[in-house]
Write a protein that holds these residues in place. Structure first.
Motif, PDB file in Angstrom:
ATOM      1  N   VAL A   1      10.878  66.484  73.614  1.00 41.93           N
ATOM      2  CA  VAL A   1      10.148  67.320  74.635  1.00 41.93           C
ATOM      3  C   VAL A   1       9.042  68.322  74.024  1.00 41.93           C
ATOM      4  N   LEU A   2       7.776  67.944  74.495  1.00 42.50           N
ATOM      5  CA  LEU A   2       6.890  68.886  74.317  1.00 42.50           C
ATOM      6  C   LEU A   2       6.921  69.848  75.575  1.00 42.50           C
ATOM      7  N   TYR A   3       7.115  71.262  75.585  1.00 40.85           N
ATOM      8  CA  TYR A   3       7.314  72.156  76.586  1.00 40.85           C
ATOM      9  C   TYR A   3       5.745  72.486  77.115  1.00 40.85           C
ATOM     10  N   LYS A   4       5.448  72.265  78.404  1.00 40.75           N
ATOM     11  CA  LYS A   4       4.513  72.737  78.877  1.00 40.75           C
ATOM     12  C   LYS A   4       4.275  74.559  78.941  1.00 40.75           C
ATOM     13  N   TYR A   5       2.975  74.745  78.935  1.00 32.13           N
ATOM     14  CA  TYR A   5       2.845  76.160  79.089  1.00 32.13           C
ATOM     15  C   TYR A   5       2.256  76.473  80.544  1.00 32.13           C
ATOM     16  N   LEU A   6       3.533  76.671  81.223  1.00 31.99           N
ATOM     17  CA  LEU A   6       3.082  76.678  82.816  1.00 31.99           C
ATOM     18  C   LEU A   6       2.995  78.240  83.288  1.00 31.99           C
ATOM     19  N   ASN A   7       1.785  79.068  83.253  1.00 33.86           N
ATOM     20  CA  ASN A   7       1.382  80.094  83.538  1.00 33.86           C
ATOM     21  C   ASN A   7       0.884  80.143  84.940  1.00 33.86           C
ATOM     22  N   PRO A   8       1.638  80.514  86.068  1.00 31.40           N
ATOM     23  CA  PRO A   8       0.550  80.510  87.350  1.00 31.40           C
ATOM     24  C   PRO A   8      -0.487  81.503  87.502  1.00 31.40           C
ATOM     25  N   ASN A   9      -0.566  82.493  86.426  1.00 30.04           N
ATOM     26  CA  ASN A   9      -1.584  83.494  86.394  1.00 30.04           C
ATOM     27  C   ASN A   9      -2.784  83.176  85.482  1.00 30.04           C
ATOM     28  N   LEU A  10      -3.108  82.043  85.345  1.00 30.85           N
ATOM     29  CA  LEU A  10      -4.194  81.636  84.340  1.00 30.85           C
ATOM     30  C   LEU A  10      -5.473  81.686  85.254  1.00 30.85           C
ATOM     31  N   VAL A  11      -6.610  82.325  84.401  1.00 28.20           N
ATOM     32  CA  VAL A  11      -7.884  82.439  85.014  1.00 28.20           C
ATOM     33  C   VAL A  11      -8.673  81.684  84.021  1.00 28.20           C
ATOM     34  N   LEU A  12      -9.775  81.027  84.598  1.00 26.57           N
ATOM     35  CA  LEU A  12     -10.397  80.213  83.566  1.00 26.57           C
ATOM     36  C   LEU A  12     -12.006  80.761  84.110  1.00 26.57           C
ATOM     37  N   ILE A  13     -12.643  81.364  82.899  1.00 28.43           N
ATOM     38  CA  ILE A  13     -13.973  81.755  83.313  1.00 28.43           C
ATOM     39  C   ILE A  13     -15.068  81.038  82.534  1.00 28.43           C
ATOM     40  N   THR A  14     -16.004  80.846  83.409  1.00 26.12           N
ATOM     41  CA  THR A  14     -16.890  79.814  82.454  1.00 26.12           C
ATOM     42  C   THR A  14     -18.244  80.925  82.306  1.00 26.12           C
ATOM     43  N   SER A  15     -18.917  81.294  81.452  1.00 29.01           N
ATOM     44  CA  SER A  15     -20.010  81.961  81.117  1.00 29.01           C
ATOM     45  C   SER A  15     -21.242  81.436  80.349  1.00 29.01           C
TER      46      SER A  15
ATOM     47  N   PHE B   1     -16.113  79.081  77.487  1.00 24.10           N
ATOM     48  CA  PHE B   1     -14.917  78.750  78.559  1.00 24.10           C
ATOM     49  C   PHE B   1     -13.815  79.549  77.983  1.00 24.10           C
ATOM     50  N   THR B   2     -13.285  80.512  78.825  1.00 24.03           N
ATOM     51  CA  THR B   2     -12.237  81.637  78.483  1.00 24.03           C
ATOM     52  C   THR B   2     -11.206  81.485  79.441  1.00 24.03           C
ATOM     53  N   VAL B   3     -10.114  81.322  78.735  1.00 25.70           N
ATOM     54  CA  VAL B   3      -8.673  81.251  79.599  1.00 25.70           C
ATOM     55  C   VAL B   3      -7.980  82.673  79.569  1.00 25.70           C
ATOM     56  N   LEU B   4      -7.916  83.340  80.624  1.00 26.33           N
ATOM     57  CA  LEU B   4      -7.272  84.833  80.500  1.00 26.33           C
ATOM     58  C   LEU B   4      -5.866  84.586  81.298  1.00 26.33           C
ATOM     59  N   ASP B   5      -4.887  85.638  80.720  1.00 14.92           N
ATOM     60  CA  ASP B   5      -3.667  85.693  81.728  1.00 14.92           C
ATOM     61  C   ASP B   5      -4.168  86.854  82.788  1.00 14.92           C
ATOM     62  N   GLY B   6      -4.045  86.390  84.098  1.00 15.98           N
ATOM     63  CA  GLY B   6      -4.601  87.144  85.056  1.00 15.98           C
ATOM     64  C   GLY B   6      -3.987  88.459  85.271  1.00 15.98           C
ATOM     65  N   VAL B   7      -2.665  88.801  84.636  1.00 14.13           N
ATOM     66  CA  VAL B   7      -1.953  90.173  84.955  1.00 14.13           C
ATOM     67  C   VAL B   7      -2.525  90.932  83.755  1.00 14.13           C
ATOM     68  N   SER B   8      -2.308  90.301  82.490  1.00 13.64           N
ATOM     69  CA  SER B   8      -2.564  91.396  81.426  1.00 13.64           C
ATOM     70  C   SER B   8      -4.084  91.298  80.911  1.00 13.64           C
ATOM     71  N   SER B   9      -4.688  90.472  81.308  1.00 12.13           N
ATOM     72  CA  SER B   9      -6.151  90.080  80.893  1.00 12.13           C
ATOM     73  C   SER B   9      -6.077  89.701  79.569  1.00 12.13           C
ATOM     74  N   ASN B  10      -5.178  89.136  78.704  1.00 15.22           N
ATOM     75  CA  ASN B  10      -5.096  88.823  77.339  1.00 15.22           C
ATOM     76  C   ASN B  10      -5.658  87.336  77.331  1.00 15.22           C
ATOM     77  N   VAL B  11      -6.696  87.449  76.563  1.00 13.31           N
ATOM     78  CA  VAL B  11      -7.233  86.154  76.341  1.00 13.31           C
ATOM     79  C   VAL B  11      -6.587  85.028  75.688  1.00 13.31           C
ATOM     80  N   LEU B  12      -6.101  83.913  76.196  1.00 12.34           N
ATOM     81  CA  LEU B  12      -5.189  82.955  75.648  1.00 12.34           C
ATOM     82  C   LEU B  12      -6.129  81.890  74.865  1.00 12.34           C
ATOM     83  N   HIS B  13      -7.303  81.468  75.375  1.00 13.10           N
ATOM     84  CA  HIS B  13      -8.067  80.389  74.556  1.00 13.10           C
ATOM     85  C   HIS B  13      -9.545  80.728  74.981  1.00 13.10           C
TER      86      HIS B  13
END
Lengths: 960, 190
Positions: free
Chosen positions: A678-692, A702-714
Motif C-alpha cells: 500500500v502506498l498511503y495517500k496524503y489526505l489533508n482536508p486543509n490543503l489550499v492551492l494558490i495559483t499565481s 502553483f503553491t500548495v499550503l496547509d491551511g492551518v499552519s500555512s506551511n508550504v507543502l509543494h
C-alpha cells in the motif's frame, strides 16, 4: 457470505485488471443512453431589439415561417415558432471585453438573412444557417446594416445590402452585392461625425450621424443623403437638436419605409419632435402626461417595409401606466399629423408593428390582454384576454412585457390572428398566440453565472420517530412503533392501487428518461442558478432543467448588485446567496424559491451545527487588492484574528485560490500496488492551492499550503505560460490538476500547445509506510509534527485543446474512482465537456520504460507526453453545446453515479459513472426476457417432475 | 414396518431365496444326457487339491504377519507425500488466476488431506492387531504429518493466488483516516 478479507483481496487483484480492460468505455456515453441520461437547453440570450426580431419564410414557397433574431449575446438564431426550438444558431464576431453591436435584417433574397457585427457583414442561409457570403471590413466596426429597397432592373432581381462602417474618424457607406457580398460602391465621409443609423426610402439612402457638442455634452444630429446608384453624396444637413438630445440612444430612426423619420423627445420629455428624413422641418407635439407622472421611456414603432403606409406609433411608459400615439405622414407634403391615441392602461406594455401588404397593424401586449389595432383607425380589431399561467402567489413580482414582435394574419371574415414573441422582465421569451402562451424559452439562463446543486428537503419525521423509539424503554418503544405502523397502514390502499401501474411501468416504460427513472435514487436535485443580472432560478435536474421558480434578487434588496454572488447549500432544501458588494446573505427555500421565514432560519441553524467542532477553525480568504491570502480565526464570528498571510513570489499576482470540496469523501486511504502493498495517500482536508502568475515573465506558480499552519507543502513553477488564457486548477482527495496554455511566442516554452499537470501526494515514498506520523490517528498542524511533508509525484501532459475549467466528479462515499471534468476553451465554437479518468492521468506512470507486470496490474501504462482527449471521454457526445464556462458535480443516491451540470451560454446536465454503472441494471437488461426464462425453467421443472418421481421409485426395485 | 411392533422371529425366507442359496446337485437324477466330452464333475476340487499337495506352505506366524502389516501401513502413511510432486506440477500448470480449474484443484488439495486425517483410524484398521497397535501409532502420526504437508501445499497455493490476508492492503479497510484536529475553511466574502 464470504469473509471480508477474501472479498477485499479478490477485488484488489481483480479490480485493476477489470479497470484496465474497461478504461475507454468506463466514462463513455453509451449510444442507447445518450439523450436519455442528459439534457441540454440551447439558449441564445435576450433579443436585442424588436426591430431585429422578425418572422420570415426560410425559403420561397415555404408554408411556415421561422422566427429570426439577434441577441445581446451576439447570437443570431432561427427559432421554430411552433415549439420554440432553435433550428440553427450562429455566433457573430464580438469582442468579449467590450459590448459589440450586432444587426440582423431579412435578406435581400428571401432565403437569406443578413447580419452585421464587428468587422463582418455576413449573409446566412435562412433555412439551415450556412454562410452564403461574407464581406470583411478591413478596419473599423459595422454600425448598421440595411437592405436597399429600390426597384431597379428586372423583377425578382437580388436586392443589395447597405453597410455603415465606422473607422475612427471616417465613416464609410458601402453597397454590397446581395448575391456575392462584393462591394458595389463605397462612399467616405471624413467629417468625423459618428455614424449612427442607416435608412433608405425608395429613392434615397440616408445616413444619420451625430457629433457631441462640447457644451453640456449634448448631441447634434446630422442627416446625409446619398444616391443609391452611384453612392454620391447629395446633401448633408444638421438638425437643430443640441438642446434636446443628451444621448444618441434617445434618437429613433424609422428605417426603410416610404417616408423614413427621425423621432426624439426633448430631455424633459415634454415635447416630441419628428423630422421626415430629407426635409428640414421639424414637427413638434406636446406630450401630455395627465397624471403628471414622469415619463420613463419613449419608444417608436414604425413599419420596416417601403411599400407600407407611412404611419408610426410612439409608446410612452411611466412607472405605472403606458399609452401610445399614432402618427401619419403625408409623404408629398412632408407633414406629420397625429391620427389617434391609444388609451392609457396601467402597468407596463409592449407594442409591436406588423404589416400585411400596405396595411400596418399595431399589437399591444399588456399585463392582461393583447389588442390589435389598425394604423388607420383606433378601432380595436381583435382582443384576447391573457390567461395567467403561474399562480401569482408563486412570484414575488409579476413579470411584465419588455419588448414584443408580432405577426398578424388576416383571416377571412375580417377576423385576425396574431402571434407575438414577447420578452418578459423575468427573462422568459414567450410566444403568445391569440392570447395563449404557446412556448417559453427561459433566456434568463443564458446569463447564468453561478450554480449549485441543492438536495431536496429531507423528510426528518422517520428519523425523529426512530430516535424516540431508540431512547424509550422497550415496551413504550414497541407500542410507539406499533402505532406508527398502524398509521402507515392508512396509506396501504393507495399503495396497492399504484402497484399494478408500478409493476407494469417497470416493464414497459422503455422510453422513459434515465434522469426521471433516477428520481428514486437521488437524481431529483434542485439546481439553483444565479445570473449576471441578479436573478436566482431554481431548476429541476431530473425533469431536464425545467424552471421551477425565478426570482429577482434586486427586488428583494435593491442596494446590492447580486452579481457576482456566492451560492451555498448548508442544509438540504435551502439556498444561501451572498452578494459581493454588501456581503449580505439571503436564504431561500429551494423548492419554492421563497425567502426563509425567521422561524425556518432558526431551525436551519439548529440543523446546520456540525457534530464535533474542530479544535481550531481557520478561515482563509484571498484579497485581490492586497494580493495576499490570509488565514484568520474568529471565535465570536465577528472579530478577525489574523493567523497567517501568504504572499506570492515577487512580481506575481494571485489569480485563484482552490481548496478541497466540502463533500470530498475518501473510501480508501491508500493506493494498493500490484504486489498488494500500500502506498498511503496524503489526505489533508486543509490543503489550499494558490495559483499565481507573472504576466511580464510568463510564469505561473502553483503553491500548495496547509491551511492551518500555512506551511508550504509543494511548489511548482512553469515558464512560458500564456497568462491571458484561463489557468484552471482543481484540488481533490490526494491529488491536484491544473492546466495552462503555453505561450508560443515565448522562447522559454519548450513545446507549443496546452498542458495538463497531474500531481499526487503520498504520505511516504515507501510502500506500507505511513511516513513520519507513523500510526498516530490524530494530526495537529500546529504541533510538533508540522514538518511532515508529503511525497509528491507529478506528471505533465500535452493536451490537444486548452481547458478553461476543471473540476472532478463527486460520489456519495468516494468508492468510485474520480474523473476529471474539463471544458475545452473556445470563445467562438461549441465547447466540449470531457470526463477524463484520473487513472489514465496518473503521475505514477513509468517513464521511459514499459510497466512491470506489477504496475500493469495496477492499471499503469507507459508515460506518453501527449495525452489525447479521446472522443469517448466527451460526455456531451453529439450534442453541440455553446459557450460552456463552468461545470459542477454532485453525488447522486447511487454510489456509481455523479450528477454533472455545466453552463455558459447553454445549459447541459448529465449523469456520469466513471467506474461504470456497477449498482444499476443497464439498459440492455431485459426484464421480459428474464421473466420468460424463469417461466420456462419452471415449466421444465413441472414437466420433468413425473419422470423423476417414477425413476426414483423404480431405483430401489432395480437394485439387485 | 416399525409400526407393526416387535417381531420375535423373521419370517421364513421365500422359496427363491432358498433356491438361490442351494446349489444344484452335481448330477441331476432324472437326466439321461451324458456329460459333454472333457467334463469331469470333480475337476475343480481335484486341481486345488493337487496344488496344495505340490507346495505345502507354512502359515506365517503372527509376528511375521504383524511386520508385514506394519510395512503395508508405512506404505499407506507415505502415500500423501508421493502425491505432493504431482500436485505441485498440476498447480504450476493451472496458474495463479482465479479460474474454475485452479479453484477446484485447490479445493481438492484441502478436501483430501482433511478427509484423510478425519479417517485416520479407518485407514489403518485392517492392520490393527494386538501386536501392531503400539507400532502403528508412529505410522499414524507420520500419516497425519504427510497430509498436513499436502495441505501446506494447498495453503501455499492459496497464498500465491492472493487469497490469504497476508499483506498490508488486506487490512487497509480497518485502517482509519487520520483525524485533523484543526480545520481550515475557505471563507465566504466577508
Amino acid at each position: 457470505m464470504p469473509p471480508r478479507w477474501l472479498l477485499s483481496a479478490a477485488t484488489s487483484c481483480l479490480l485493476p485488471a477489470l479497470l484496465l480492460g474497461n478504461l475507454p468505455s468506463a466514462s463513455a456515453v453509451f449510444a442507447d443512453e445518450a439523450y436519455k441520461s442528459d439534457f441540454h437547453l440551447s439558449l441564445i440570450g435576450y433579443p436585442r431589439n424588436p426591430d431585429l426580431t422578425f418572422f420570415q419564410a426560410p425559403y420561397s414557397g415555404s408554408k411556415g415561417s421561422l422566427l429570426y433574431t439577434v441577441t445581446d449575446k451576439n447570437v443570431i438564431a432561427a427559432v421554430n415558432p411552433k415549439d420554440g426550438s432553435t433550428v440553427w444558431r450562429q455566433l457573430l464576431e464580438h469582442n468579449s471585453s467590450s459590448p459589440t453591436e450586432s444587426f440582423l435584417r431579412p435578406g435581400p433574397a428571401q432565403d437569406v438573412v443578413v447580419s452585421g457585427s464587428g468587422h463582418k457583414v455576413e449573409a446566412w442561409s435562412a433555412a439551415d444557417g450556412k454562410q452564403a457570403w461574407r464581406n470583411d471590413v478591413k478596419s473599423g466596426q459595422v454600425r448598421d446594416v440595411e437592405v436597399l429597397q429600390i426597384e431597379e432592373g428586372k423583377e425578382g432581381a437580388e436586392k443589395d445590402v447597405l453597410a455603415l462602417v465606422q473607422d475612427e474618424k471616417t465613416s464609410i457607406l458601402k453597397r454590397l452585392n446581395g448575391k456575392t457580398g462584393e462591394v458595389v460602391w463605397e462612399s467616405l465621409d471624413t467629417s468625423g461625425d459618428i455614424p449612427f443609423q442607416l435608412s433608405s426610402s425608395l429613392t434615397t439612402i440616408f445616413v444619420v450621424s451625430y457629433t457631441s457638442t462640447l457644451i453640456g455634452g449634448n448631441v447634434k444630429v446630422k442627416v446625409a443623403s446619398y444616391d443609391p446608384q452611384t453612392g454620391r453624396n447629395i446633401d448633408k444637413q444638421t438638425l437643430s437638436t443640441e438642446i434636446d438630445i443628451s444621448h444618441p440612444e434617445n434618437i429613433f430612426v424609422g428605417a426603410n419605409s416610404a417616408a423614413p423619420v427621425i423621432v426624439w423627445a426633448d430631455t424633459s420629455s415634454k415635447t416630441l419632435k419628428v423630422n421626415v428624413l430629407g426635409s428640414k422641418s421639424i414637427s413638434s407635439f406636446s406630450i401630455d402626461s395627465p397624471t403628471g407622472e414622469e415619463i420613463r421611456d419613449v419608444s417608436v414603432h414604425a413599419p420596416h417595409q417601403p411599400n407600407a403606409l407611412p404611419h408610426f406609433l410612439v409608446h410612452y411608459q411611466t412607472g405605472k401606466t403606458h399609452w401610445a400615439e399614432v402618427f401619419h405622414i403625408n409623404v408629398k407634403k412632408g407633414k406629420v399629423t397625429k391620427a389617434y391615441d391609444l388609451p392609457k392602461l396601467s402597468g407596463t406594455g409592449a407594442f409591436s408593428v406588423s404589416t400585411i401588404d400596405a396595411n400596418v397593424y399595431f399589437t399591444r401586449v399588456t399585463d392582461d390582454e393583447i389588442i390589435i389595432v389598425s394604423s388607420a383607425s383606433h378601432g380595436i380589431l381583435s382582443r384576447w384576454p391573457k390567461k395567467p399561467v403561474v399562480p401569482a402567489t408563486q412570484r414575488l413580482v409579476l413579470p411584465h412585457a419588455v419588448q414584443a414582435s408580432s405577426e398578424v394574419v388576416a383571416k377571412p371574415g375580417n377576423t385576425f390572428a396574431v402571434r407575438s414573441v414577447v420578452l418578459y422582465s423575468d427573462g422568459d421569451w414567450k410566444l403568445v398566440k391569440n392570447g395563449e402562451e404557446d412556448w417559453i424559452r427561459p433566456e434568463a439562463l443564458a446569463y447564468a453565472d453561478e450554480a449549485v446543486f441543492v438536495d431536496p428537503p429531507e423528510d426528518l419525521s422517520l428519523a425523529l420517530n426512530l430516535e424516540v423509539e431508540g431512547h424509550e424503554n422497550v415496551v413504550k418503544g414497541f407500542f410507539h412503533r406499533a402505532k406508527r405502523h398502524l398509521h402507515d397502514l392508512q396509506s396501504l390502499p393507495a399503495r396497492l392501487e399504484q402497484l399494478p401501474q408500478l409493476v407494469l411501468g417497470s416493464f414497459f416504460k422503455k422510453s422513459e428518461s434515465i434522469l426521471v427513472r433516477g428520481k428514486r435514487y437521488g437524481f431529483d436535485k434542485i439546481l439553483a442558478i444565479a445570473t449576471t443580472e441578479g436573478r436566482l432560478l431554481g431548476l429541476d435536474f431530473a425533469e431536464g432543467g425545467k424552471v421551477m421558480w425565478n426570482i429577482n434578487l434586486k427586488a428583494l434588496d435593491p442596494n446590492e448588485q447580486w452579481s457576482p454572488v456566492k451560492l451555498d447549500t448548508a442544509v438540504a432544501g435551502t439556498i444561501t446567496v451572498q452578494g459581493y458588494q454588501s456581503k449580505k446573505v439571503l436564504e431561500f427555500n429551494a423548492t419554492t424559491g421563497l425567502p426563509l421565514t425567521p422561524e425556518q432560519l432558526v431551525n436551519r441553524v439548529a440543523v446546520a451545527t456540525p457534530e464535533t467542532p474542530a479544535r481550531l477553525s481557520v478561515y482563509y480568504d484571498f484579497s485581490e487588492i492586497n494580493n495576499v491570502v490570509q488565514g484568520y480565526q474568529s471565535p465570536d464570528g465577528i472579530e478577525r484574528q489574523e493567523l497567517w498571510t501568504f504572499q506570492p513570489p515577487p512580481g506575481e499576482r494571485i489569480i485563484v485560490v482552490t481548496s478541497r470540496a466540502a463533500h470530498d469523501p475518501v473510501a480508501s486511504i491508500g493506493r494498493v500496488l500490484g504486489d498488494r502493498r500500500v502506498l498511503y495517500k496524503y489526505l489533508n482536508p486543509n490543503l489550499v492551492l494558490i495559483t499565481s502568475v507573472s504576466e511580464a515573465s510568463g510564469k505561473a506558480t502553483f503553491t500548495v499550503l496547509d491551511g492551518v499552519s500555512s506551511n508550504v507543502l509543494h511548489t511548482s513553477t512553469h515558464v512560458g505560460v500564456d497568462t491571458s488564457q484561463p489557468i484552471p486548477a482543481i484540488l481533490s482527495e490526494n491529488w491536484l490538476a491544473y492546466s495552462f496554455t503555453l505561450n508560443t511566442s515565448s522562447s522559454a516554452a519548450s513545446a507549443k500547445g496546452s498542458s495538463l499537470t497531474f500531481t499526487e501526494f503520498y504520505e511516504s515514498s515507501i510502500p506500507d509506510d505511513r511516513g513520519p506520523l507513523g500510526a498516530s490517528d490524530e494530526v495537529s498542524s500546529v504541533g510538533k509534527n508540522d514538518l511532515s511533508l508529503p511525497h509528491v509525484v507529478s506528471a505533465s501532459y500535452l493536451i490537444p485543446h486548452p481547458l478553461s475549467y476543471l473540476t472532478t466528479t463527486s460520489t456519495l462515499q468516494g468508492i468510485t474512482t474520480r474523473s476529471l471534468l474539463g471544458i475545452t476553451h473556445s470563445s467562438d465554437y461549441p465547447t466540449t465537456l470531457y470526463s477524463l479518468p484520473t487513472n489514465a492521468l496518473s503521475a505514477r506512470r513509468p517513464v521511459g520504460r514499459d510497466p512491470t507486470p506489477q504496475e500493469a496490474m495496477e492499471g499503469l501504462s507507459r508515460y506518453a507526453p501527449v495525452f489525447d482527449l479521446a472522443p469517448p471521454w466527451a460526455i456531451n457526445h453529439k450534442r453541440e453545446i455553446w459557450g460552456l464556462k463552468k461545470v459542477i458535480s454532485s453525488p447522486s443516491g447511487l454510489e456509481s453515479t455523479s450528477l454533472v451540470f455545466a453552463w455558459g451560454l447553454d445549459l447541459f446536465g448529465t449523469v456520469t459513472a466513471p467506474s461504470g454503472t456497477f449498482d444499476m441494471l443497464g439498459g440492455g437488461f431485459d426484464k421480459i426476457q428474464m421473466l420468460i426464462t424463469v417461466a420456462g425453467l419452471w415449466a421444465g421443472v413441472l414437466g420433468v417432475a413425473p419422470f423423476v418421481r417414477r425413476k426414483q421409485i423404480n431405483t430401489p426395485w432395480q437394485m439387485s | 414396518m416399525a409400526s407393526q411392533g416387535p417381531n420375535p422371529l423373521p419370517p421364513p425366507p421365500p422359496q427363491w431365496v432358498l433356491d438361490m442359496n442351494s446349489t444344484p446337485g452335481s448330477k441331476p437324477k432324472t437326466a439321461n444326457i451324458p456329460d459333454p466330452p472333457g467334463f469331469s464333475a470333480s475337476g475343480g476340487s481335484k486341481k486345488t487339491a493337487s496344488s496344495k499337495q505340490a507346495t505345502p506352505r507354512k502359515a506365517p506366524t503372527t509376528e511375521e504377519m504383524d511386520t508385514l502389516k506394519v510395512k503395508k501401513a508405512w506404505e499407506i502413511a507415505l502415500g500423501p507425500a508421493k502425491q505432493i510432486p504431482m500436485n505441485a506440477i498440476g498447480m504450476y500448470m493451472s496458474g495463479n488466476s482465479l479460474q474454475i480449474f485452479s479453484i477446484m484443484m485447490v479445493f481438492m488439495l484441502f478436501k483430501t488431506p482433511i478427509q484423510s486425517i478425519m479417517n485416520v483410524q479407518g485407514a489403518f484398521q485392517r492392520f490393527e492387531t494386538e501386536g501392531t497397535k503400539s507400532r502403528l501409532l508412529l505410522v499414524k502420526i507420520v500419516y497425519v504429518l504427510m497430509n498436513i504437508l499436502l495441505m501446506g501445499l494447498g495453503i501455499y497455493k492459496v497464498n500465491a493466488m492472493g487469497l490469504l490476508p497476508t499483506t498490508r492492503s488486506d487490512w487497509l479497510a480497518w485502517e482509519a483516516q487520520r483525524d485533523y484536529l484543526e480545520r481550515a475553511y475557505p471563507a465566504l466574502w466577508r
